[in-house]
Scaffold this active site. Structure first.
Site, PDB file in Angstrom:
ATOM      1  N   ASP A  78       6.749  -5.157   4.911  1.00 27.02           N
ATOM      2  CA  ASP A  78       5.639  -5.689   3.691  1.00 27.02           C
ATOM      3  C   ASP A  78       6.784  -6.385   2.897  1.00 27.02           C
ATOM      4  OD1 ASP A  78       3.115  -5.189   4.626  1.00 27.02           O
ATOM      5  OD2 ASP A  78       3.649  -2.849   4.210  1.00 27.02           O
TER       6      ASP A  78
ATOM      7  N   ASP B 194       0.475  -6.418   7.097  1.00 29.06           N
ATOM      8  CA  ASP B 194      -0.389  -6.249   5.820  1.00 29.06           C
ATOM      9  C   ASP B 194      -0.021  -7.760   4.960  1.00 29.06           C
ATOM     10  OD1 ASP B 194      -2.371  -4.739   4.421  1.00 29.06           O
ATOM     11  OD2 ASP B 194      -1.215  -3.099   5.247  1.00 29.06           O
TER      12      ASP B 194
ATOM     13  N   ARG C 130     -10.426  -1.451   0.162  1.00 25.53           N
ATOM     14  CA  ARG C 130     -10.117  -2.858   0.465  1.00 25.53           C
ATOM     15  C   ARG C 130     -11.140  -3.326   1.867  1.00 25.53           C
ATOM     16  NH1 ARG C 130      -4.066  -4.592   0.859  1.00 25.53           N
ATOM     17  NH2 ARG C 130      -4.113  -3.030   2.459  1.00 25.53           N
ATOM     18  N   TYR C 131     -11.398  -2.443   2.695  1.00 29.39           N
ATOM     19  CA  TYR C 131     -12.181  -2.628   3.798  1.00 29.39           C
ATOM     20  C   TYR C 131     -13.760  -2.108   3.410  1.00 29.39           C
ATOM     21  CZ  TYR C 131      -7.908  -3.565   5.828  1.00 29.39           C
ATOM     22  OH  TYR C 131      -6.534  -4.150   6.266  1.00 29.39           O
TER      23      TYR C 131
ATOM     24  N   CYS D 152      10.384   1.902   2.117  1.00 27.33           N
ATOM     25  CA  CYS D 152       9.031   2.305   1.544  1.00 27.33           C
ATOM     26  C   CYS D 152       8.351   1.196   0.981  1.00 27.33           C
ATOM     27  CB  CYS D 152       9.079   3.298   0.694  1.00 27.33           C
ATOM     28  SG  CYS D 152       7.500   3.899   0.144  1.00 27.33           S
TER      29      CYS D 152
ATOM     30  N   ARG E 191       5.416   1.262  -0.710  1.00 29.51           N
ATOM     31  CA  ARG E 191       4.663   1.560  -1.696  1.00 29.51           C
ATOM     32  C   ARG E 191       5.503   2.058  -2.758  1.00 29.51           C
ATOM     33  NH1 ARG E 191       0.001   4.180   0.691  1.00 29.51           N
ATOM     34  NH2 ARG E 191      -0.882   2.479   1.065  1.00 29.51           N
TER      35      ARG E 191
ATOM     36  N   CYS F 217       7.472  12.587  -1.637  1.00 29.98           N
ATOM     37  CA  CYS F 217       7.913  12.667  -0.297  1.00 29.98           C
ATOM     38  C   CYS F 217       9.125  13.697   0.041  1.00 29.98           C
ATOM     39  CB  CYS F 217       8.061  11.187   0.146  1.00 29.98           C
ATOM     40  SG  CYS F 217       7.053  10.012  -0.145  1.00 29.98           S
TER      41      CYS F 217
ATOM     42  N   LYS G 281      -4.923  -6.031   6.882  1.00 28.33           N
ATOM     43  CA  LYS G 281      -3.981  -6.348   8.012  1.00 28.33           C
ATOM     44  C   LYS G 281      -4.605  -7.456   9.208  1.00 28.33           C
ATOM     45  CE  LYS G 281      -2.851  -1.563   7.745  1.00 28.33           C
ATOM     46  NZ  LYS G 281      -3.848  -1.039   6.580  1.00 28.33           N
TER      47      LYS G 281
ATOM     48  N   ARG H  79     -13.936   1.991   4.646  1.00 19.14           N
ATOM     49  CA  ARG H  79     -12.874   3.217   4.546  1.00 19.14           C
ATOM     50  C   ARG H  79     -11.868   2.900   3.218  1.00 19.14           C
ATOM     51  NH1 ARG H  79     -12.036  -0.835   8.210  1.00 19.14           N
ATOM     52  NH2 ARG H  79      -9.988  -1.545   8.914  1.00 19.14           N
TER      53      ARG H  79
ATOM     54  N   CYS I 129      12.006   7.091   2.114  1.00 19.26           N
ATOM     55  CA  CYS I 129      12.579   6.014   3.065  1.00 19.26           C
ATOM     56  C   CYS I 129      12.771   4.900   2.372  1.00 19.26           C
ATOM     57  CB  CYS I 129      11.361   5.840   3.964  1.00 19.26           C
ATOM     58  SG  CYS I 129      10.491   7.123   4.607  1.00 19.26           S
TER      59      CYS I 129
HETATM   60  C1  LIG Z   1      -4.162   0.046   6.420  1.00 16.05           C
HETATM   61  C2  LIG Z   1      -5.404   0.362   5.401  1.00 16.05           C
HETATM   62  C3  LIG Z   1      -6.620   0.909   6.116  1.00 16.05           C
HETATM   63  C4  LIG Z   1      -6.811   1.122   7.521  1.00 16.05           C
HETATM   64  O1  LIG Z   1      -6.740   0.214   8.136  1.00 16.05           O
HETATM   65  P1  LIG Z   1      -6.909   0.263   9.762  1.00 16.05           P
HETATM   66  O2  LIG Z   1      -6.824  -1.062  10.179  1.00 16.05           O
HETATM   67  O3  LIG Z   1      -8.266   0.833  10.055  1.00 16.05           O
HETATM   68  O4  LIG Z   1      -5.889   1.266  10.156  1.00 16.05           O
HETATM   69  C5  LIG Z   1      -7.657   0.972   5.062  1.00 16.05           C
HETATM   70  N1  LIG Z   1      -7.427   0.958   3.820  1.00 16.05           N
HETATM   71  C6  LIG Z   1      -6.258   0.285   3.301  1.00 16.05           C
HETATM   72  C7  LIG Z   1      -6.246   0.098   1.974  1.00 16.05           C
HETATM   73  C8  LIG Z   1      -5.140  -0.024   4.087  1.00 16.05           C
HETATM   74  O5  LIG Z   1      -3.988  -0.258   3.565  1.00 16.05           O
HETATM   75  S1  SF4 Z   2       7.309   5.462   3.783  1.00 13.34           S
HETATM   76 FE1  SF4 Z   2       7.311   5.660   1.486  1.00 13.34          FE
HETATM   77  S2  SF4 Z   2       5.193   6.999   1.312  1.00 13.34           S
HETATM   78 FE2  SF4 Z   2       5.945   7.149   3.305  1.00 13.34          FE
HETATM   79  S3  SF4 Z   2       7.205   9.058   3.629  1.00 13.34           S
HETATM   80 FE3  SF4 Z   2       8.384   7.067   3.284  1.00 13.34          FE
HETATM   81  S4  SF4 Z   2       9.059   7.119   1.055  1.00 13.34           S
HETATM   82 FE4  SF4 Z   2       7.225   8.461   1.397  1.00 13.34          FE
END
Ligand SMILES: *Cc1c(COP(=O)(O)O)cnc(C)c1O
Ligand code: SF4
Length: 338
Positions: A254, A291, A69-70, A89, A91, A82, A298, A73, A86
């Site tokens: 989120d 995000d 996305r960036y 969560c 995701r 996991c 973010k 990175r 959580c």
């Molecule tokens: C959060 C995230 C990052 C890292 O973002 P930083 O601001 O550098 O911490 C990189 N890629 C994805 C897809 C993310 O969700």
């Molecule tokens: S936030 Fe989601 S991915 Fe992260 S440890 Fe908890 S359950 Fe696992």
């Protein structure tokens, strides 16, 4: 592409014996640890603006399991499982949905992609929890990425809640291998949400990592009724500094399906940040961030970037002055709770 919201995509329930032992009561209304692992009916309330992939990660996946996305990175989804699930969560459409971990062919494709894109200098290893993989598999990932980029130096960021939910997973052997195979450029980002999670076992895990030269950052999720309190966050962030962990982000929730009961308003978060700045060292201050729901990445939430509420949405300004929306849902959340 937006993944459709599916009610049957439930985040599994599961908690490590260790993390469960930190709860003083199994009533999620009363205990900030129990609230993070005990499923409640509030998760069945899915609001119209919530969805299963709130950050539109699917849209940014050039090859399976790699989110780009960036420019510089990428994020690798290394493992679905996991040690504790959580309840907040975000995701959850991915986490716990199969037993799986990354297959060799997907790892090879992801590494080839990183190798072919010279603008990438950092790989986030995430999931699920990547430390559910054994040491050898984790080393495989680091080695594959390093081999693919040749002499280009990569920084690795391993996002894991293991220090909090299963600190015994952080061994000397693991720390050493991460340092050696990550060529001394591995960082750990963990998720501590409440001071009661900073046990002696957690502190020992931090010593183990930091003494091996592995820096540790923390991302806290702002959770209604769990840590949306000035005293709790003060104790949390100052306590992290004492074990050499830098508070990095404080995340606004989120818009993941069935998590509205955990979210505070952004106004509440801004007030907390003001209060914290009066009490804490600058080193202990995280960046309050969200995000963006439209996949915009973010952005920091400050008095300057939050431009008030219009038609039920906060207007947020990104670095380029573009406006984004995030629902103002104070009354909605109350209705769900009530
Ligand atoms: C959060 C995230 C990052 C890292 O973002 P930083 O601001 O550098 O911490 C990189 N890629 C994805 C897809 C993310 O969700
Ligand atoms: S936030 Fe989601 S991915 Fe992260 S440890 Fe908890 S359950 Fe696992």
């Amino acid at each position: 592409m937006k993944l459709p919201s599916r009610v049957d995509e439930k985040l599994p329930e599961g908690v490590s014996r260790y993390y469960a032992s930190l709860a003083e009561s199994l009533d999620p209304e009363k205990d900030p640890i129990a609230a993070q692992f005990m499923r409640t009916d509030a998760e069945d309330h899915v609001l119209p603006h919530e969805c299963s992939d709130p950050l539109e990660e699917a849209r940014y996946m050039p090859v399976p399991r790699l989110i780009h996305r960036y420019p510089n990175r990428v994020l690798l989804l290394a493992c679905e499982r996991c040690a504790t699930y959580c309840r907040h969560c975000f995701r959850r459409h991915f986490t716990g949905q199969s037993d799986g971990q990354i297959r060799s062919q997907d790892l090879a494709r992801a590494a080839a992609y990183v190798g072919a894109h010279s603008e990438i200098d950092e790989v986030l290893i995430s999931g699920g929890d990547p430390l559910m993989l054994d040491d050898a598999r984790l080393v495989d990932i680091l080695d594959s990425m390093n081999a693919a980029v040749g002499i280009r130096p990569l920084v690795f960021r391993i996002a894991t809640r293991m220090p909090v939910v299963m600190p015994a997973r952080i061994t000397q052997a693991l720390a050493k291998r991460m340092r050696e195979h990550g060529q001394g450029r591995v960082w750990i980002v963990t998720q501590v949400n409440h001071p009661r999670e900073m046990t002696s076992a957690f502190a020992a895990a931090m010593t183990c990592l930091v003494d091996q030269g592995i820096p540790v950052l923390n991302q806290t999720v702002l959770l209604r009724g769990i840590n949306d309190d000035l005293d709790v966050l003060t104790e949390l962030f100052s306590g992290l500094l004492r074990v050499r962990v830098k508070p990095y982000y404080l995340f606004q929730g989120d818009l993941a399906a069935g998590t509205s009961h955990f979210r505070t308003t952004i106004d509440a978060g801004l007030d907390l940040m003001d209060g914290l700045r009066d009490r804490l060292s600058g080193m202990a201050m995280p960046t309050y961030a969200v995000d963006l729901p439209d996949g915009g990445g973010k952005i920091a939430l400050t008095r300057a970037t939050v431009r008030g509420v219009e038609d039920g949405y906060y207007i947020l300004l990104d670095r380029n002055g573009r406006q984004h929306r995030y629902p103002y849902e104070d009354r909605l959340a109350d209705a769900v709770m009530g």
